[in-house]
Scaffold this motif. Structure first.
Motif, PDB file in Angstrom:
ATOM      1  N   LYS A   1      -4.535 -40.894  -0.759  1.00 22.81           N
ATOM      2  CA  LYS A   1      -4.982 -42.246  -1.016  1.00 22.81           C
ATOM      3  C   LYS A   1      -6.149 -42.630  -0.774  1.00 22.81           C
ATOM      4  N   ASP A   2      -6.656 -43.050  -1.902  1.00 26.12           N
ATOM      5  CA  ASP A   2      -8.503 -43.190  -1.700  1.00 26.12           C
ATOM      6  C   ASP A   2      -8.557 -44.065   0.796  1.00 26.12           C
TER       7      ASP A   2
ATOM      8  N   ARG B   1      -3.250 -50.913   5.457  1.00 27.43           N
ATOM      9  CA  ARG B   1      -3.557 -51.123   3.450  1.00 27.43           C
ATOM     10  C   ARG B   1      -3.187 -52.305   3.452  1.00 27.43           C
TER      11      ARG B   1
ATOM     12  N   GLN C   1       1.976 -47.775  -3.978  1.00 24.90           N
ATOM     13  CA  GLN C   1       1.211 -48.654  -3.648  1.00 24.90           C
ATOM     14  C   GLN C   1       2.234 -49.291  -2.016  1.00 24.90           C
TER      15      GLN C   1
ATOM     16  N   ARG D   1       3.724 -40.506   1.913  1.00 25.56           N
ATOM     17  CA  ARG D   1       4.710 -39.213   1.020  1.00 25.56           C
ATOM     18  C   ARG D   1       5.372 -39.485   1.144  1.00 25.56           C
TER      19      ARG D   1
ATOM     20  N   ASP E   1      -4.060 -49.333  -2.900  1.00 21.96           N
ATOM     21  CA  ASP E   1      -3.223 -47.970  -2.419  1.00 21.96           C
ATOM     22  C   ASP E   1      -2.708 -47.171  -2.785  1.00 21.96           C
TER      23      ASP E   1
ATOM     24  N   TRP F   1      -0.402 -43.591  -4.690  1.00 21.58           N
ATOM     25  CA  TRP F   1      -0.593 -42.324  -4.158  1.00 21.58           C
ATOM     26  C   TRP F   1      -0.769 -41.523  -5.557  1.00 21.58           C
TER      27      TRP F   1
END
Length: 467
Positions: free
Chosen positions: A104-105, A114, A144, A149, A175, A177
Motif C-alpha cells: 500500500k502506498d 488509513r 482497501q 495482507r 489504500d 493492496w
C-alpha cells in the motif's frame, strides 16, 4: 470528445468501486496523441531521468488527460467536485520481468491511519497499449479495508490488472493492496501515477445516483456481495454521517457474538463485526469502547472504525478516550472523531490541547481531522495555524493541507501560509499553495500569484537547451 462535462459514474460502477476498490476505465484520445506522449516520455527518461513531481509541466499534454470527461467524471463521483490534484506525482517505468512486491502506498512518507471512506484516490494512467505481458499494475480486489495482507503471494487468480489499449487507467482507492506485474516483453512500459484528495465531505451523492439504497443496486456477475462496510461507505458518500447507528436491535446475544469476532485474529471478520456493532445501539457502542481500550492494538483499530460509523452516540466516549494514557487509544479516538465531522464539534477544546502533547503521531492526526470537523471554524483555524508552526514537518504539511478544507474562512492563516512558502519541505510549500488557492480571497490570490510567478518553471528548459 463529444462533451467536456464530467462523465459521472453510475450506481453500479460506484458499488463496484466501493466493493472492489478499483475501476478500469479508458479515455478516447487518438493513437497519435498517445504516441506523442510516449515519445516524449522516452526522450525525457533517456536524457534527463525521471521528472518526478514535475512530470505535468514537463509534458504539458498530460494536463489534457486530466481534463478528459471520463477522468474528471470518475474523480468527481468518488471525491466530489472540489477534489485536489496532489503535488506528488510520479512516472513509473518498467522493463523487467520481475514482479513488484505487494504494498500500500504511503502518504508521501506520512504514516497515518488509513481511511475506509474515500478521502483519497489514485489514478494510474497507461499511455501505451499495455497487454498483460507488458506488466500493468495489479490490484487485489477488496483489500482497501484491510491493514494486513490477507492473501498469499501465490494466490494470484483473484488479481485484477489494468491491461488495455493506450489511454486505459485504473482509478483505485488509495489504500488498496497493489503491485507492478512482470513485464515479460522487456519493452518500456510507462505508468503515470497521480494522487487526488477530497477537500469537502460529501453532503449528497456526487455520481449519477438513481438508487438511494445500496441493496437495490446489482453487482456485476461473479462479484461477491460485500460486507456491511460497503453499505456504510455508500451511505457516507451519499452524505449520511453515522448512518448505521440504531439500525439493528440492541440484542445482547448478537452483541456477545460480534464482540468475540471483534477480538478474533481474522481482520476482515473483525472489521465487519465492528461495523455491525455500530448498528446495535448503546450495547453495540459499549462493546466498541471496550474494544478501543483492548490491549491488542489491532482490536483497538477495528473498534475505532466501528466507532467512526456509530454516530453522535459515540462522541462523548471518544472525547473521554482523549485522556487515555495509551498513545494508540488517543490517536484512534482522534481519528474516529474526525470521521464524525461536525457531530464531534464538542471535542475541539481537547483536540486543540493535544497539539501541545509530546506525541508527534497524535499531533499529526489532530491536524488532519481538524479540517474534517471544521466547527467552530475560528477555533479550527487557530489550531491549524499552530500546526503550521510545529517542529515536525509532517504536522506542518498536514496542517496546510487541512486548511484546504476550510476555504475562505481560513483567511486569518494567510500570513502563516506565506511563511510556509519558504519551508524546507516541498510538501509544506505545495500544500500552502493549495490552501491559498482554495481560500480564494484577493489577499490569498495575491500571495499565491506572487509565489507562482517567482518560482515559475519553464517546460522547455533542459540540460540540452538552457535558454
Amino acid at each position: 470528445m463529444a462533451t467536456t462535462q464530467p462523465l459521472l459514474l453510475n450506481d453500479q460502477q460506484m458499488k463496484s468501486f466501493i466493493t472492489n476498490g478499483y475501476l478500469i476505465l479508458k479515455t478516447d484520445f487518438s493513437k497519435e496523441f498517445h504516441a506523442g506522449l510516449v515519445n516524449q516520455l522516452n526522450e525525457i527518461y533517456e536524457k534527463e531521468g525521471n521528472p518526478g513531481n514535475n512530470i505535468l509541466p514537463r509534458i504539458r499534454d498530460m494536463q489534457r488527460v486530466f481534463e478528459h470527461p471520463v477522468i474528471t467524471g470518475a474523480l468527481t463521483s468518488v471525491l466530489g467536485s472540489d477534489y485536489l490534484l496532489h503535488t506528488h506525482r510520479h512516472g513509473h517505468y518498467n522493463s523487467i520481468p520481475k514482479p513488484g512486491g505487494w504494498h500500500k502506498d504511503s502518504y508521501w512518507g506520512y504514516s497515518r491511519l488509513r481511511n475506509h471512506h474515500p478521502w483519497w484516490a489514485m489514478i494510474m494512467y497507461f499511455p501505451q497499449d499495455t497487454p498483460v505481458e507488458l506488466g500493468p499494475t495489479g490490484v487485489m480486489p477488496g483489500t482497501q479495508y484491510s491493514e494486513s495482507r490477507t492473501f498469499a503471494s501465490d494466490e494470484m487468480e483473484e488479481e485484477a490488472t489494468a491491461n488495455g489499449e493506450a489511454g486505459t487507467f485504473a482509478l483505485i482507492h488509495y489504500d488498496i493492496w497493489h503491485r507492478s506485474t512482470p513485464n515479460v516483453l522487456g519493452t518500456p512500459r510507462f505508468m503515470l501515477k497521480f494522487e487526488f484528495m477530497r477537500t469537502a465531505a460529501p453532503t449528497a451523492p456526487s455520481w449519477d445516483n438513481q438508487e438511494r439504497s445500496w441493496s437495490a443496486v446489482p453487482l456485476e456477475a461473479g462479484v461477491v456481495e460485500p460486507t456491511i462496510i460497503g453499505e456504510e461507505v455508500w451511505n457516507w458518500l451519499s452524505g449520511d454521517i453515522g448512518s448505521l447507528a440504531g439500525t439493528k436491535a440492541d440484542d445482547s446475544a448478537a452483541i456477545a457474538e460480534l464482540s468475540n469476532r471483534l477480538t478474533g485474529s481474522d481482520e476482515p471478520s473483525a472489521l465487519a463485526a465492528a461495523y455491525e456493532l455500530a448498528a446495535r445501539g448503546n450495547g453495540g457502542t459499549d462493546a466498541l469502547f471496550k474494544g478501543l481500550h483492548h490491549e491488542d492494538v489491532k482490536v483497538s483499530r477495528s473498534a475505532a472504525y466501528g466507532l467512526s460509523a456509530a454516530g453522535a452516540g459515540a462522541v462523548d466516549g471518544l472525547i473521554y478516550a482523549l485522556d487515555d494514557s495509551r498513545e494508540e487509544t488517543v490517536n484512534l479516538a482522534v481519528f474516529a472523531l474526525g470521521e464524525l465531522r461536525e457531530l464531534a464539534a464538542a471535542a475541539l477544546p481537547k483536540l486543540r490541547a493535544l497539539l501541545d502533547q509530546p506525541s508527534v503521531r497524535v499531533r499529526r492526526t489532530v491536524v488532519d481531522v481538524l479540517g474534517m470537523i471544521k466547527e467552530p471554524v475560528q477555533d479550527v483555524v487557530a489550531a491549524l495555524i499552530k500546526g503550521l508552526q510545529d517542529e515536525d514537518t509532517q504536522v506542518r504539511f498536514m496542517a496546510a493541507l487541512s486548511l484546504t478544507r476550510i476555504g475562505e474562512a481560513a483567511a486569518p492563516a494567510i500570513p502563516y501560509l506565506e511563511t510556509a512558502l519558504t519551508d524546507e519541505n516541498r510538501y509544506v510549500r505545495g500544500h500552502a499553495l493549495e490552501a491559498l488557492r482554495y481560500m480564494g480571497t484577493k489577499e490569498a490570490n495575491d500571495v499565491l500569484m506572487r509565489e507562482l510567478f517567482n518560482t515559475r518553471w519553464c517546460s522547455s528548459t533542459t540540460p540540452a537547451s538552457t535558454f
